[in-house]
Write a protein that holds these residues in place. Structure first.
Motif, PDB file in Angstrom:
ATOM      1  N   ALA A   1       0.818  -1.226   0.000  1.00 58.81           N
ATOM      2  CA  ALA A   1       0.000   0.000   0.000  1.00 58.81           C
ATOM      3  C   ALA A   1       0.842   1.262   0.000  1.00 58.81           C
ATOM      4  CB  ALA A   1      -0.944  -0.003   1.203  1.00 58.81           C
ATOM      5  N   ASN A   2       2.056   1.204   0.546  1.00 55.07           N
ATOM      6  CA  ASN A   2       2.915   2.393   0.586  1.00 55.07           C
ATOM      7  C   ASN A   2       4.181   2.215  -0.250  1.00 55.07           C
ATOM      8  OD1 ASN A   2       4.217   0.526   2.189  1.00 55.07           O
ATOM      9  ND2 ASN A   2       4.474   1.876   3.967  1.00 55.07           N
ATOM     10  N   LYS A   3       4.098   1.352  -1.265  1.00 52.99           N
ATOM     11  CA  LYS A   3       5.259   1.100  -2.133  1.00 52.99           C
ATOM     12  C   LYS A   3       4.837   1.127  -3.600  1.00 52.99           C
ATOM     13  CE  LYS A   3       7.233  -1.812   1.477  1.00 52.99           C
ATOM     14  NZ  LYS A   3       6.073  -1.583   2.381  1.00 52.99           N
ATOM     15  N   SER A   4       5.740   1.531  -4.449  1.00 60.77           N
ATOM     16  CA  SER A   4       5.455   1.568  -5.883  1.00 60.77           C
ATOM     17  C   SER A   4       5.595   0.169  -6.482  1.00 60.77           C
ATOM     18  CB  SER A   4       6.421   2.518  -6.603  1.00 60.77           C
ATOM     19  OG  SER A   4       6.295   3.831  -6.092  1.00 60.77           O
ATOM     20  N   PRO A   5       4.753  -0.166  -7.469  1.00 56.05           N
ATOM     21  CA  PRO A   5       4.869  -1.475  -8.130  1.00 56.05           C
ATOM     22  C   PRO A   5       6.242  -1.638  -8.767  1.00 56.05           C
ATOM     23  CG  PRO A   5       2.822  -0.377  -8.727  1.00 56.05           C
ATOM     24  CD  PRO A   5       3.654   0.637  -8.000  1.00 56.05           C
ATOM     25  N   ARG A   6       6.719  -2.879  -8.824  1.00 59.60           N
ATOM     26  CA  ARG A   6       8.060  -3.129  -9.354  1.00 59.60           C
ATOM     27  C   ARG A   6       8.056  -4.400 -10.188  1.00 59.60           C
ATOM     28  NH1 ARG A   6      13.275  -4.285  -5.452  1.00 59.60           N
ATOM     29  NH2 ARG A   6      14.302  -5.793  -6.809  1.00 59.60           N
ATOM     30  N   THR A   7       8.791  -4.384 -11.289  1.00 60.66           N
ATOM     31  CA  THR A   7       8.956  -5.568 -12.128  1.00 60.66           C
ATOM     32  C   THR A   7      10.444  -5.796 -12.358  1.00 60.66           C
ATOM     33  OG1 THR A   7       6.855  -5.138 -13.257  1.00 60.66           O
ATOM     34  CG2 THR A   7       8.396  -6.649 -14.331  1.00 60.66           C
ATOM     35  N   ASN A   8      10.921  -7.009 -12.137  1.00 64.23           N
ATOM     36  CA  ASN A   8      12.323  -7.329 -12.369  1.00 64.23           C
ATOM     37  C   ASN A   8      12.607  -7.391 -13.868  1.00 64.23           C
ATOM     38  OD1 ASN A   8      12.855  -7.592  -9.589  1.00 64.23           O
ATOM     39  ND2 ASN A   8      12.148  -9.723  -9.593  1.00 64.23           N
ATOM     40  N   GLN A   9      13.731  -6.828 -14.282  1.00 62.40           N
ATOM     41  CA  GLN A   9      14.089  -6.826 -15.702  1.00 62.40           C
ATOM     42  C   GLN A   9      14.448  -8.225 -16.185  1.00 62.40           C
ATOM     43  OE1 GLN A   9      13.697  -4.065 -17.695  1.00 62.40           O
ATOM     44  NE2 GLN A   9      12.711  -3.384 -15.789  1.00 62.40           N
ATOM     45  N   ARG A  10      14.973  -9.045 -15.319  1.00 66.89           N
ATOM     46  CA  ARG A  10      15.208 -10.461 -15.630  1.00 66.89           C
ATOM     47  C   ARG A  10      14.909 -11.267 -14.377  1.00 66.89           C
ATOM     48  NH1 ARG A  10      21.792 -11.217 -15.913  1.00 66.89           N
ATOM     49  NH2 ARG A  10      22.364  -9.697 -14.306  1.00 66.89           N
ATOM     50  N   LEU A  11      14.721 -12.548 -14.566  1.00 66.66           N
ATOM     51  CA  LEU A  11      14.334 -13.396 -13.449  1.00 66.66           C
ATOM     52  C   LEU A  11      15.377 -13.290 -12.328  1.00 66.66           C
ATOM     53  CD1 LEU A  11      12.627 -16.766 -13.524  1.00 66.66           C
ATOM     54  CD2 LEU A  11      14.667 -16.568 -12.117  1.00 66.66           C
ATOM     55  N   THR A  12      14.896 -13.076 -11.118  1.00 68.38           N
ATOM     56  CA  THR A  12      15.776 -12.838  -9.979  1.00 68.38           C
ATOM     57  C   THR A  12      15.641 -13.943  -8.944  1.00 68.38           C
ATOM     58  OG1 THR A  12      15.625 -10.447 -10.292  1.00 68.38           O
ATOM     59  CG2 THR A  12      16.378 -11.223  -8.143  1.00 68.38           C
ATOM     60  N   VAL A  13      16.782 -14.539  -8.597  1.00 61.47           N
ATOM     61  CA  VAL A  13      16.841 -15.538  -7.530  1.00 61.47           C
ATOM     62  C   VAL A  13      17.482 -14.859  -6.318  1.00 61.47           C
ATOM     63  CG1 VAL A  13      17.764 -17.768  -6.793  1.00 61.47           C
ATOM     64  CG2 VAL A  13      17.119 -17.407  -9.200  1.00 61.47           C
ATOM     65  N   CYS A  14      16.784 -14.868  -5.191  1.00 62.75           N
ATOM     66  CA  CYS A  14      17.334 -14.293  -3.966  1.00 62.75           C
ATOM     67  C   CYS A  14      17.512 -15.390  -2.917  1.00 62.75           C
ATOM     68  CB  CYS A  14      16.424 -13.203  -3.408  1.00 62.75           C
ATOM     69  SG  CYS A  14      16.460 -11.664  -4.347  1.00 62.75           S
ATOM     70  N   VAL A  15      18.650 -15.358  -2.258  1.00 64.36           N
ATOM     71  CA  VAL A  15      18.984 -16.349  -1.232  1.00 64.36           C
ATOM     72  C   VAL A  15      19.232 -15.619   0.079  1.00 64.36           C
ATOM     73  CG1 VAL A  15      20.537 -18.216  -0.548  1.00 64.36           C
ATOM     74  CG2 VAL A  15      20.129 -17.747  -3.001  1.00 64.36           C
ATOM     75  N   HIS A  16      18.575 -16.068   1.140  1.00 67.78           N
ATOM     76  CA  HIS A  16      18.902 -15.514   2.457  1.00 67.78           C
ATOM     77  C   HIS A  16      19.693 -16.564   3.219  1.00 67.78           C
ATOM     78  CE1 HIS A  16      17.936 -14.393   6.797  1.00 67.78           C
ATOM     79  NE2 HIS A  16      18.730 -13.447   6.330  1.00 67.78           N
ATOM     80  N   LEU A  17      20.892 -16.201   3.638  1.00 67.98           N
ATOM     81  CA  LEU A  17      21.766 -17.106   4.376  1.00 67.98           C
ATOM     82  C   LEU A  17      21.881 -16.581   5.801  1.00 67.98           C
ATOM     83  CD1 LEU A  17      23.718 -19.551   4.309  1.00 67.98           C
ATOM     84  CD2 LEU A  17      25.522 -17.939   3.671  1.00 67.98           C
TER      85      LEU A  17
END
Length: 312
Positions: free
Chosen positions: A161-177
């Motif tokens: 609700a308080n953030k702008s929409p976002r689209t990744n330019q290419r597929l993004t893999v995120c890892v939390h370690l």
């Protein structure tokens, strides 16, 4: 049983002993009978050693509980969050703005009637008064449900609700370690590097086989030299980065590998991409679960990728 005894005492003229949880249950009965409405809030002043992810998860659990029972939820802002990297007032405001749980809600301290406070300490007792509303899993101070689709949708609407929409330019893999911190009392909170590396390698194998262009981002703490090459090669590292920005990146992932902790668990709840988790915190129904060695079901991942590639 304790509540029943107190009611019997009251009926025969003896002074009853009602605990806070009993008073809440009686308020809920009046709520169901249409006599008065019951309100609940999540107050987190009893867990000052917990980080933002842990406290956010507790708030999500209480909101989900309120919606399930048809209770009025009143919002109580974060009061103290551990691991602050800035003055506490600014730290609390950053987490409050990140999750935005108070969006569209009346604050508990502005309510014109009694609001029962669910805390990390008493919530299990509250829930036990109602039996198993749906499958729950105990994990430390959290009683984690299979969140309903309606609750997850609500969490995501509040968040965005308080953030702008976002689209990744290419597929993004995120890892939390997740790394060990001074408040951990169990080494199992940290997964072996080899296990995380295997999960990531198998994800990359599937993506490579499909000819998908992608980027890998790893979020963690510590020094570059502490990480094995299997978690460094071809990976953009974000070490000791701003935790608010890090969680935002995890939420926006197309493929998210969560760790053994609530930080990336809540990111997984807010993420509308593919979530791959370890069997540590209870997985949500649409998440992919890796095995004890970090292996994944390549077929299921491929099917899920086919679905999101039609959207990207």
């Amino acid at each position: 049983m304790r509540l029943a005894k107190s009611l019997v005492k009251a009926a025969i003229g003896r002074k009853p002993l009602f605990y806070a949880e009993d008073r809440f249950f009686l308020a809920y009965l009046r709520h169901r009978l249409g006599i008065s409405r019951a309100g609940i809030t999540c107050r987190l002043d009893d867990c000052p050693t917990e980080g933002g992810g842990s406290q956010a998860l507790m708030m999500m659990i209480v909101i989900d509980f309120a919606r399930t029972l048809g209770l009025d939820y009143f919002h109580s802002p974060f009061m103290a969050i551990q691991h602050a990297d800035r003055p506490q007032e600014a730290w609390l405001a950053a987490w409050e703005g990140l999750f935005n749980f108070g969006h569209g809600e009346v604050r508990a301290d502005a309510a014109n009637r009694e609001v029962f406070a669910a805390t990390a300490i008493n919530f299990d007792s509250i829930r036990s008064l109602f039996g198993e509303l749906r499958p729950y899993n105990n994990h430390d101070t959290h009683v984690i449900p299979q969140f309903s689709a309606a609750s997850i949708g609500e969490f995501r609407r509040k968040y965005h609700a308080n953030k702008s929409p976002r689209t990744n330019q290419r597929l993004t893999v995120c890892v939390h370690l997740r790394r060990f911190n001074r408040f951990d009392n169990n080494v199992d909170y940290v997964a072996p590097f080899s296990r995380v590396a295997r999960t990531l390698a198998e994800v990359r194998t599937v993506l490579d086989a499909k000819g998908i262009e992608y980027a890998v981002h790893l979020f963690s703490q510590g020094h570059l030299s502490e990480l094995p090459e299997t978690l460094r090669n071809g990976v953009e590292l974000h070490l000791d980065s701003d935790p608010i920005q890090s969680l935002e990146e995890l939420v926006e992932a197309d493929v998210l590998l969560t760790s053994r902790g609530s930080f990336s668990y809540v990111a997984g709840l807010l993420c509308d991409g593919i979530v791959i988790c370890e069997p540590f915190y209870p997985p949500q129904s649409n998440w992919l679960v890796c095995d004890d060695d970090g292996g994944i079901d390549a077929g299921r991942l491929t099917n899920r990728l086919n679905a999101i590639l039609r959207v990207l």
